[in-house]
Design an enzyme around this catalytic site. Structure first.
Site, PDB file in Angstrom:
ATOM      1  N   SER A   1      -2.164   4.640 -14.232  1.00  0.00           N
ATOM      2  CA  SER A   1      -3.175   4.484 -15.312  1.00  0.00           C
ATOM      3  C   SER A   1      -3.820   3.110 -15.410  1.00  0.00           C
ATOM      4  CB  SER A   1      -2.594   4.832 -16.705  1.00  0.00           C
ATOM      5  OG  SER A   1      -2.572   6.220 -16.897  1.00  0.00           O
ATOM      6  N   THR A   2      -3.427   2.155 -14.556  1.00  0.00           N
ATOM      7  CA  THR A   2      -3.904   0.777 -14.762  1.00  0.00           C
ATOM      8  C   THR A   2      -5.151   0.417 -13.952  1.00  0.00           C
ATOM      9  OG1 THR A   2      -2.410  -0.069 -13.065  1.00  0.00           O
ATOM     10  CG2 THR A   2      -1.583  -0.037 -15.333  1.00  0.00           C
ATOM     11  N   GLY A   3      -5.744   1.410 -13.281  1.00  0.00           N
ATOM     12  CA  GLY A   3      -6.986   1.162 -12.540  1.00  0.00           C
ATOM     13  C   GLY A   3      -8.147   1.766 -13.312  1.00  0.00           C
TER      14      GLY A   3
ATOM     15  N   GLY B   1      -9.420   5.243  -6.040  1.00  0.00           N
ATOM     16  CA  GLY B   1      -8.210   4.433  -6.140  1.00  0.00           C
ATOM     17  C   GLY B   1      -7.057   4.967  -5.319  1.00  0.00           C
ATOM     18  N   VAL B   2      -5.873   4.928  -5.913  1.00  0.00           N
ATOM     19  CA  VAL B   2      -4.677   5.313  -5.169  1.00  0.00           C
ATOM     20  C   VAL B   2      -4.721   6.793  -4.800  1.00  0.00           C
ATOM     21  CG1 VAL B   2      -3.166   5.787  -7.164  1.00  0.00           C
ATOM     22  CG2 VAL B   2      -2.189   4.890  -5.065  1.00  0.00           C
ATOM     23  N   ASP B   3      -5.314   7.608  -5.647  1.00  0.00           N
ATOM     24  CA  ASP B   3      -5.444   9.052  -5.401  1.00  0.00           C
ATOM     25  C   ASP B   3      -6.252   9.296  -4.116  1.00  0.00           C
ATOM     26  OD1 ASP B   3      -5.391  11.770  -5.844  1.00  0.00           O
ATOM     27  OD2 ASP B   3      -6.755  11.754  -7.555  1.00  0.00           O
TER      28      ASP B   3
ATOM     29  N   TYR C   1      -8.269   4.278 -15.140  1.00  0.00           N
ATOM     30  CA  TYR C   1      -7.907   4.779 -16.476  1.00  0.00           C
ATOM     31  C   TYR C   1      -7.725   3.658 -17.499  1.00  0.00           C
ATOM     32  CZ  TYR C   1      -7.558   9.686 -15.040  1.00  0.00           C
ATOM     33  OH  TYR C   1      -7.850  10.960 -14.607  1.00  0.00           O
TER      34      TYR C   1
ATOM     35  N   ASP D   1       0.880  -1.168   0.000  1.00  0.00           N
ATOM     36  CA  ASP D   1       0.000   0.000   0.000  1.00  0.00           C
ATOM     37  C   ASP D   1       0.918   1.218   0.000  1.00  0.00           C
ATOM     38  OD1 ASP D   1      -1.616   2.133   0.621  1.00  0.00           O
ATOM     39  OD2 ASP D   1      -2.493   1.216   2.414  1.00  0.00           O
ATOM     40  N   ILE D   2       0.879   1.987  -1.067  1.00  0.00           N
ATOM     41  CA  ILE D   2       1.837   3.087  -1.223  1.00  0.00           C
ATOM     42  C   ILE D   2       1.649   4.171  -0.146  1.00  0.00           C
ATOM     43  CG2 ILE D   2       0.593   4.601  -2.852  1.00  0.00           C
ATOM     44  CD1 ILE D   2       3.308   4.613  -4.486  1.00  0.00           C
TER      45      ILE D   2
END
Ligand code: ADP
Length: 187
Positions: A117-119, A32-34, A121, A10-11
């Site tokens: 971009s892999t979620g 998502g990560v954002d 997007y 988890d970043i």
């Protein structure tokens, strides 16, 4: 390549000096990560982001990390996948390169990236991995800084695709291959 690794995690928990956020053009948060980075950093991150006037696709903006362990966040905006013929690879490469250029310029020693971009997007992970790894490996071959770069994948499945791609293009011999979970299963 000891300066680069692919890990699962988890970043938002990263101990890197700077983490990369896969943001939207507005820089006003999202899913998502954002969303996870904004939740972990606290509302002061959004306040700083509001003052930045957004960010172009493929570009980067720097903020503090607030409540994160990371001291800084590099916000970059990946391309939305539209089939791959509308400049998506160049824009995705630009995200990684722009973040590394700014990190080197600022003297940051360690940088952690998510799989941009892999979620939401929709960039297919095998294609994204080829572009991301080439951008990172080309940069590290040409620059001494940052000292450590990691790709923090949110699942073992995603990490495996990045590791297998790295093994195809960058492992000089078997001894240097990044272990994949398929390798583990064979033990
Ligand atoms: P994008 O809009 O760039 O597609 P997403 O956040 O939807 O952004 O997905 C990008 C990647 O980030 C996906 O592979 C997703 O699994 C991953 N991700 C989501 N949350 C985290 C997290 N907390 N740490 C690391 N990676 C994450």
């Amino acid at each position: 390549m000891d300066r680069f690794s692919i890990i699962v995690g988890d970043i938002t928990q990263s101990d890197a000096e700077v983490i990369v956020n896969s943001a939207h053009n507005t820089l006003l948060g999202g899913t998502g990560v954002d969303g996870a980075i904004h939740r972990a950093a606290g509302p002061a991150l959004l306040a700083e982001c509001r003052s930045l006037g957004g960010c172009a696709t493929g570009a980067v903006k720097l903020t503090s990390g607030y409540n994160l362990r990371a001291h800084y966040v590099l916000h970059t905006v990946g391309p939305v996948w539209q089939g791959g013929r509308l400049g998506e690879p160049a824009l995705l490469a630009s995200c990684y390169r722009s973040c590394l250029e700014l990190a080197a310029q600022k003297g940051f020693r360690s940088v952690d990236f998510p799989s941009i971009s892999t979620g939401a997007y929709g960039y297919p992970i095998p294609q994204a991995a080829t572009v991301a790894l080439k951008a990172i490996m080309d940069f590290l071959a040409a620059h001494d800084q940052p000292e450590r770069v990691r790709l923090v994948c949110h699942s073992e499945k995603i990490a495996d695709i990045y590791r297998q791609t790295w093994n195809i293009w960058y492992a000089p011999d078997k001894a240097h291959k990044m272990p994949t979970s398929t390798d583990d299963n064979r033990k």
